[in-house]
Scaffold this motif. Sequence first.
Motif, mmCIF file in Angstrom:
data_model
loop_
_atom_site.group_PDB
_atom_site.id
_atom_site.type_symbol
_atom_site.label_atom_id
_atom_site.label_comp_id
_atom_site.label_asym_id
_atom_site.label_seq_id
_atom_site.Cartn_x
_atom_site.Cartn_y
_atom_site.Cartn_z
ATOM 1 N N THR A 36 3.464 29.353 87.132
ATOM 2 C CA THR A 36 2.487 30.019 87.994
ATOM 3 C C THR A 36 2.184 31.429 87.534
ATOM 4 O O THR A 36 1.140 31.960 87.837
ATOM 5 C CB THR A 36 2.972 30.049 89.456
ATOM 6 O OG1 THR A 36 4.244 30.708 89.505
ATOM 7 C CG2 THR A 36 3.060 28.668 90.031
ATOM 8 N N LYS B 79 1.796 32.423 84.379
ATOM 9 C CA LYS B 79 0.859 32.435 83.258
ATOM 10 C C LYS B 79 -0.591 32.454 83.735
ATOM 11 O O LYS B 79 -1.360 33.301 83.297
ATOM 12 C CB LYS B 79 1.095 31.264 82.315
ATOM 13 C CG LYS B 79 0.198 31.313 81.095
ATOM 14 C CD LYS B 79 0.491 30.207 80.130
ATOM 15 C CE LYS B 79 -0.436 30.310 78.931
ATOM 16 N NZ LYS B 79 -0.234 29.241 77.988
ATOM 17 N N PRO B 80 -1.006 31.568 84.647
ATOM 18 C CA PRO B 80 -2.392 31.656 85.127
ATOM 19 C C PRO B 80 -2.691 32.988 85.818
ATOM 20 O O PRO B 80 -3.779 33.527 85.686
ATOM 21 C CB PRO B 80 -2.506 30.496 86.103
ATOM 22 C CG PRO B 80 -1.493 29.512 85.645
ATOM 23 C CD PRO B 80 -0.352 30.360 85.130
#
Length: 123
Positions: free
Chosen positions: A5, A7-8
Amino acid sequence: MSSETSKPLWLAYTGLVLTPLFWAGNAVVAKSVVGEIPPLSMSFWRWVIALTILLPFGLPGVWRQRRVIREHALSILALATFSVAAFNSLLYFAAVTTTATNIALINATIPIMVALLAWLLLG
């Protein structure tokens, strides 16, 4: 927070930082070269370069959606003319007589104006 979560979220923040940086850079470059390159030439070559870079990535999707694109070709053409071609040409014409700061400030108000006009026209 897991790494999946984060990374996005990191990508979203990066995009939020880079977008105004690119818009401001566009105003600075426009102001610095407007004496050497005519505004319409700047607009034309900007989009030729962008098309050259993005076409390999976008062409497969365009080809898959060709029927939808064909159905809405007039709307797409109108949007492209006013939102892409005219906007950048007017921005580069403005660079002849104003500062890069003024151009960037006007650009910064566009999202607010779009929301306001959408509210007024569409409720």
